[in-house]
Design an enzyme around this catalytic site. Structure first.
Site, mmCIF file in Angstrom:
data_model
loop_
_atom_site.group_PDB
_atom_site.id
_atom_site.type_symbol
_atom_site.label_atom_id
_atom_site.label_comp_id
_atom_site.label_asym_id
_atom_site.label_seq_id
_atom_site.Cartn_x
_atom_site.Cartn_y
_atom_site.Cartn_z
ATOM 1 N N ASP A 125 35.609 6.508 32.037
ATOM 2 C CA ASP A 125 36.859 6.813 33.061
ATOM 3 C C ASP A 125 36.394 8.121 34.216
ATOM 4 O OD1 ASP A 125 39.097 6.374 31.371
ATOM 5 O OD2 ASP A 125 37.584 7.249 29.797
ATOM 6 N N HIS A 173 37.677 11.197 30.917
ATOM 7 C CA HIS A 173 39.026 11.219 30.843
ATOM 8 C C HIS A 173 40.021 12.156 31.385
ATOM 9 C CE1 HIS A 173 43.039 10.269 28.863
ATOM 10 N NE2 HIS A 173 42.090 8.991 28.483
ATOM 11 N N ASP A 222 36.574 2.716 19.412
ATOM 12 C CA ASP A 222 35.817 3.506 19.455
ATOM 13 C C ASP A 222 34.532 3.623 18.375
ATOM 14 O OD1 ASP A 222 37.476 5.103 20.672
ATOM 15 O OD2 ASP A 222 39.288 5.840 19.335
ATOM 16 N N GLU A 279 37.708 2.684 34.403
ATOM 17 C CA GLU A 279 38.762 3.375 34.860
ATOM 18 C C GLU A 279 38.801 4.289 35.817
ATOM 19 O OE1 GLU A 279 43.007 5.203 32.439
ATOM 20 O OE2 GLU A 279 41.477 3.907 31.571
ATOM 21 N N HIS A 316 35.054 2.191 23.636
ATOM 22 C CA HIS A 316 36.044 2.957 24.402
ATOM 23 C C HIS A 316 34.784 4.259 24.312
ATOM 24 C CE1 HIS A 316 40.001 5.204 24.239
ATOM 25 N NE2 HIS A 316 39.736 4.332 25.274
ATOM 26 N N ARG A 317 35.047 4.763 25.569
ATOM 27 C CA ARG A 317 34.434 5.852 26.281
ATOM 28 C C ARG A 317 32.791 6.112 25.506
ATOM 29 N NH1 ARG A 317 39.680 9.618 25.422
ATOM 30 N NH2 ARG A 317 41.493 8.151 26.332
ATOM 31 N N GLU A 359 33.319 1.184 28.252
ATOM 32 C CA GLU A 359 34.726 1.788 28.990
ATOM 33 C C GLU A 359 34.646 3.207 29.028
ATOM 34 O OE1 GLU A 359 38.484 3.613 29.400
ATOM 35 O OE2 GLU A 359 37.046 3.604 28.168
ATOM 36 N N LYS A 411 41.058 6.866 36.724
ATOM 37 C CA LYS A 411 42.275 7.987 36.769
ATOM 38 C C LYS A 411 42.446 9.168 37.681
ATOM 39 C CE LYS A 411 42.260 9.161 32.981
ATOM 40 N NZ LYS A 411 43.162 8.284 31.884
#
Length: 242
Positions: A36, A49, A229, A109, A7-8, A34, A111
């Site tokens: 953003d 993000h 994470d 993702e 995640h990120r 992942e 945003k």
């Protein structure tokens, strides 16, 4: 077997949505990352993000009001500056270039829930196609209109709706908008929902799975993937289920 998406990047141990965070996820053995994306004032695709610079960089104000060159001058190390030094907000191109040298999947993702960012879908798809990454990319968003638009523009690229509230038979909804996967908050994805969705052919990748107990449970039911994470912890635990 359950895939692990960082995640990120490895956001629990490194500055989120930065190249060093993505590199750490790869080193840890994650299956994917992942990220953003937002659009800058000059139409560049920035990997960050928040709509604002304030939380994760040394700058202030909205991404949409700054050029990529201005954003690049900021420090994106956030709370990890003392540990890793200064690092920059990457462009999507940089991430795609990094991915070419790996076998990682990438969940992008979009945003565009607060600002619609006209042209974002086209810009992202153009870059993915330029790098010939179509088979390794997943588009997700809380803006499901955007996902439908992406599916129409690039049906060869997988889409997955993000959602944080309970949906009735979400696998039917996912299929109805052309998606092959769904990315629910784990809070609204009990085991029977996950298991039924997978049985119905809709890959399920809940977020954000940071507790070891939840990781173990999802490995046990052979969830399609988890978004975490802490990819290194997840990779270590997963070895017990192979």
């Amino acid at each position: 077997m359950t895939q692990i998406f960082a995640h990120r990047g490895s956001a629990g141990t490194h500055p989120e949505n930065t190249m060093i965070s993505f590199e750490e996820a790869y080193r840890a053995g994650a299956d994917g990352i992942e990220i953003d994306v937002q659009l800058t004032k000059d139409g560049k695709v920035a990997v960050i993000h928040d709509e604002k610079l304030d939380r994760t960089t040394s700058g202030k104000g909205y991404i949409k009001d700054s050029s990529m060159a201005e954003i690049k001058r900021l420090n994106a190390s956030h709370k990890y500056t003392g540990k890793y030094g200064k690092t920059a907000v990457p462009e999507l191109e940089e991430v795609l270039d990094f991915l070419r040298g790996t076998n990682l999947m990438c969940n992008i993702e979009l945003k565009n829930g607060v600002f619609l960012y006209p042209g974002m879908e086209e810009a992202v798809i153009k870059l993915v196609r330029a790098y010939r990454m179509e088979e390794r990319i997943i588009f997700s968003s809380f803006n499901h209109y955007s996902l439908i638009y992406c599916h129409r523009l690039a049906p060869e690229i997988e889409t997955a709706p993000l959602y944080r509230d309970g949906l009735f038979m979400p696998w039917i909804y996912a299929r109805a908008i052309g998606a092959k996967a769904m990315h629910p908050s784990i809070a609204c994805a009990p085991d029977p929902i996950i298991e039924t969705a997978i049985k119905e052919g809709i890959k399920t990748r809940p977020y954000t799975i940071n507790s070891e107990d939840k990781m173990k449970r999802l490995f046990e039911i052979r969830c399609s993937a988890i978004i975490t994470d802490y990819p290194e912890i997840a990779v270590t635990l997963k070895k017990n289920y192979q």
